[in-house]
Enzyme design. Structure first.
Site, PDB file in Angstrom:
ATOM      1  N   ASP A 131      15.890  -9.267  -4.345  1.00  0.00           N
ATOM      2  CA  ASP A 131      16.907  -8.177  -4.698  1.00  0.00           C
ATOM      3  C   ASP A 131      16.294  -6.852  -3.730  1.00  0.00           C
ATOM      4  O   ASP A 131      15.442  -6.083  -4.556  1.00  0.00           O
ATOM      5  CB  ASP A 131      17.385  -8.006  -5.937  1.00  0.00           C
ATOM      6  CG  ASP A 131      18.602  -6.929  -6.101  1.00  0.00           C
ATOM      7  OD1 ASP A 131      19.016  -6.376  -5.418  1.00  0.00           O
ATOM      8  OD2 ASP A 131      19.382  -7.117  -7.233  1.00  0.00           O
ATOM      9  N   ARG A 133      18.377  -4.037  -3.331  1.00  0.00           N
ATOM     10  CA  ARG A 133      19.265  -2.903  -3.574  1.00  0.00           C
ATOM     11  C   ARG A 133      18.752  -1.773  -4.085  1.00  0.00           C
ATOM     12  O   ARG A 133      17.664  -1.700  -4.937  1.00  0.00           O
ATOM     13  CB  ARG A 133      20.364  -3.442  -4.422  1.00  0.00           C
ATOM     14  CG  ARG A 133      21.379  -4.300  -3.929  1.00  0.00           C
ATOM     15  CD  ARG A 133      22.316  -4.782  -4.570  1.00  0.00           C
ATOM     16  NE  ARG A 133      21.733  -5.838  -5.462  1.00  0.00           N
ATOM     17  CZ  ARG A 133      22.505  -6.518  -6.395  1.00  0.00           C
ATOM     18  NH1 ARG A 133      23.978  -6.332  -6.672  1.00  0.00           N
ATOM     19  NH2 ARG A 133      22.147  -7.129  -7.402  1.00  0.00           N
TER      20      ARG A 133
END
Length: 206
Positions: A131, A133
């Site tokens: 991830d 983000r």
């Protein structure tokens, strides 16, 4: 609190009528990359009010093309419905496709998933973290909209942690268990077991 205006910039706002109701759309940009993000706001509030919000990362396949291999599109619609039902709220729509790896890399990852990998394994096989983000822009977005206290719609505890580090008061986290299908049950179980997302075990067993 860090000065977010050095990195991000508020651009403009306008009315956005939708099938769910009358929203306002607010545009923001990352100065270095020129990546564009938007927030949708509904209703009015005082600065000390607790405001329902969702941080939603762009998912072209789920949000616009109605794919059922993820739960993104269903969660987006449900979050907007919840905001309208509660009379106020904000949806932060961040342009970070595929947990930050981009659209074409997400398609590569889909191919690997078709061959048997889960979402985390596919991202890592392509050389990415599970991830990537970044939620930093949320600070400026919420400041621009006079939001300090939030009720966060999410199954992802990292979003709560990110907001708290920015000085946003997460009064409550409410789950958004929506959009689970036979096509994405394994994907959601992977999010639960490997990324720490919170989903009802009873929903995953259906």
């Amino acid at each position: 609190m860090n000065d977010q205006t050095e990195t991000y910039q508020y651009v403009s706002s306008a009315n956005l009528p939708t099938k769910l109701g009358q929203f306002q759309i607010h545009g923001f940009v990352e100065k270095t990359s020129q990546q564009e993000h938007v927030a949708l706001s509904y209703g009015d509030w005082e600065v000390e009010d607790v405001v329902p919000i969702r941080i939603h990362s762009e998912c072209l396949t789920g949000d616009a093309l109605f794919s059922t291999r993820c739960d993104c599109g269903a969660q987006l619609e449900k979050a907007l419905q919840n905001i309208v039902e509660q009379g106020k709220g904000v949806l932060l729509y961040l342009r970070q496709e595929g947990r930050g790896i981009g659209l074409l890399n997400k398609i590569h990852a889909y191919k690997l998933q078709d061959e048997g990998m889960d979402t985390v394994e596919a991202n890592e096989h392509l050389g990415f973290d599970a991830d990537l983000r970044d939620y930093s822009i949320c600070q400026l977005m919420l400041e621009q909209l006079n939001v300090k206290n939030v009720k966060l719609m999410t199954n992802n505890p990292k979003k709560s942690e990110a907001l708290s580090k920015m000085g946003i008061n997460v009064v409550e986290r409410t789950p958004i268990d929506h959009g689970i299908t036979d096509d994405n049950r394994h994907y959601i179980r992977t999010k639960t077991e490997k990324l720490g997302h919170h989903f009802s075990e009873s929903l995953l067993k259906k």
